[in-house]
Scaffold this active site. Structure first.
Site, PDB file in Angstrom:
ATOM      1  N   HIS A  24       3.704  -1.143  10.807  1.00 29.28           N
ATOM      2  CA  HIS A  24       3.070   0.386  10.861  1.00 29.28           C
ATOM      3  C   HIS A  24       1.919   0.577  11.649  1.00 29.28           C
ATOM      4  O   HIS A  24       1.426  -0.326  11.859  1.00 29.28           O
ATOM      5  CB  HIS A  24       3.228   0.395   9.331  1.00 29.28           C
ATOM      6  CG  HIS A  24       2.243  -0.414   8.606  1.00 29.28           C
ATOM      7  ND1 HIS A  24       2.416  -1.715   8.283  1.00 29.28           N
ATOM      8  CD2 HIS A  24       0.540  -0.214   8.369  1.00 29.28           C
ATOM      9  CE1 HIS A  24       1.130  -2.202   7.560  1.00 29.28           C
ATOM     10  NE2 HIS A  24       0.014  -1.210   7.744  1.00 29.28           N
ATOM     11  N   GLU A  52       0.744  -1.257  -0.068  1.00 23.41           N
ATOM     12  CA  GLU A  52      -0.065   0.007   0.150  1.00 23.41           C
ATOM     13  C   GLU A  52       0.624   1.314   0.003  1.00 23.41           C
ATOM     14  O   GLU A  52       2.104   1.233   0.298  1.00 23.41           O
ATOM     15  CB  GLU A  52      -1.003  -0.207   1.054  1.00 23.41           C
ATOM     16  CG  GLU A  52      -0.328   0.019   2.588  1.00 23.41           C
ATOM     17  CD  GLU A  52      -1.285  -0.204   3.731  1.00 23.41           C
ATOM     18  OE1 GLU A  52      -2.361  -0.721   3.621  1.00 23.41           O
ATOM     19  OE2 GLU A  52      -1.072  -0.159   4.937  1.00 23.41           O
ATOM     20  N   ARG A 101      -2.586  -7.865  13.344  1.00 27.82           N
ATOM     21  CA  ARG A 101      -2.423  -6.994  14.347  1.00 27.82           C
ATOM     22  C   ARG A 101      -1.557  -7.490  15.560  1.00 27.82           C
ATOM     23  O   ARG A 101      -1.628  -8.526  16.075  1.00 27.82           O
ATOM     24  CB  ARG A 101      -3.746  -6.720  14.921  1.00 27.82           C
ATOM     25  CG  ARG A 101      -3.894  -5.632  15.902  1.00 27.82           C
ATOM     26  CD  ARG A 101      -5.475  -5.474  16.341  1.00 27.82           C
ATOM     27  NE  ARG A 101      -6.392  -5.312  15.517  1.00 27.82           N
ATOM     28  CZ  ARG A 101      -7.492  -6.136  15.147  1.00 27.82           C
ATOM     29  NH1 ARG A 101      -7.651  -7.249  15.991  1.00 27.82           N
ATOM     30  NH2 ARG A 101      -8.416  -5.917  14.297  1.00 27.82           N
TER      31      ARG A 101
END
Length: 325
Positions: free
Chosen positions: A181, A123, A201
């Protein structure tokens, strides 16, 4: 019977409530959300269960999936269709982080295909608004061994090893698979990514739900996918030139340019075998193709089908991200 001509396509935003979401998508971009915890506006999506619906013109009410099946190469281009079939390859979002997002990472194509029958997730972020001293978490301060990483997780000291970056409007970042991130509180950004909703996560700020439960962490899944190096190749440097399409980054998954509008710009896409997506990131512009005219405001997106080869963009003090494959 000949199919109808394609045109400049808009879609209904798909608004996602998040525990870290806020009010800025409503306040800045006039997104129609009743919630004060709107974290994401999915602008163009072919994710299962969250597919985009056309909001303008003769195809209003039709799905992006229907367009892909009916118009395939005319919509996305021959090379794109050969590579992805009827799966639209990009997911386009605007994100408002009123609070810190979870610290996370994404798998690459190989791991995502093996585990989830999905694309991986590369991304790109473009910062549209940032409060004073707002930050992103990107990578680690130093190289970690797997054993040291596991110990940091087990002793709840992971934050001490994470690298932070101050941000301001116009900063751009590439988030490769494996890079740890998190978007920090006070940041609004545009996100371009592969069509994937796979996230691992690894830390969630010890948040709990109303019932007192913590959100699930994916510590074991993350181990095979995580980049434990001292990665510093995430910040993108680029030149911005008035009334030109300036390259930000080219990857194997997408190409993103930025257009700084000071008057009128004509864009010729005849040499591209791809759709183009325009994302308004500053100001307002008018996009024209023949008699087709669409106003593109900050926080809005337009899909230009591959069969459209020329457009005109008019605007002053405006910036637009131009995305293609």
């Amino acid at each position: 019977m000949k199919k109808c001509e394609l045109y400049l396509l808009r879609f209904d935003p798909i608004l996602k409530e998040k525990v870290w979401g806020g009010k800025k998508l409503k306040q800045l971009f006039n997104k129609n959300s009743p919630s004060d915890e709107t974290g994401e506006s999915w602008e163009i999506s072919d994710v299962e269960g969250s597919g985009s619906i056309v909001s303008n013109g003769k195809f209003k009410g039709r799905s992006l999936k229907w367009l892909m099946e009916e118009y395939n190469t005319r919509l996305v281009g021959e090379k794109v269709f050969d590579r992805f079939g009827t799966k639209f390859p990009l997911l386009i979002k605007f994100i408002d982080a009123a609070e810190n997002l979870s610290v996370q990472l994404h798998p690459n194509d190989e791991i995502a295909q093996k585990r989830h029958n999905s694309f991986g997730k590369t991304e790109m972020w473009y910062i549209m608004q940032a409060d004073k001293d707002a930050e992103l978490i990107l990578g680690f301060k130093e190289v970690l061994t797997e054993q040291k990483y596991i110990k940091l997780v087990e002793t709840n000291k992971l934050l001490s090893a994470l690298n932070s970056e101050r941000v301001q409007v116009g900063d751009s970042f590439i988030i490769k698979p494996g890079l740890v991130h998190a978007i920090g509180a006070g940041v609004v950004l545009a996100e371009i990514q592969q069509t994937s909703d796979i996230t691992y996560r690894i830390y969630d700020w010890d948040r709990t739900s109303d019932s007192g439960e913590k959100r699930e962490l994916h510590t074991d899944l993350a181990l095979e996918a995580i980049d434990l190096s001292k990665n510093r190749d995430f910040r993108i440097n680029f030149d911005l030139k008035p009334n030109q399409s300036s390259e930000i980054i080219t990857t194997r998954y997408f190409k993103t340019n930025i257009i700084q509008l000071e008057s009128t710009v004509k864009r010729d896409y005849s040499s591209r075998d791809s759709f183009v997506i325009l994302m308004g990131v500053e100001g307002e512009a008018i996009v024209k193709h023949g008699d087709n005219r669409e106003v593109l405001k900050q926080g809005e997106s337009i899909l230009i089908p591959a069969e459209i080869h020329e457009i005109t963009i008019e605007g002053i003090n405006s910036k637009i991200l131009e995305v293609s494959l």
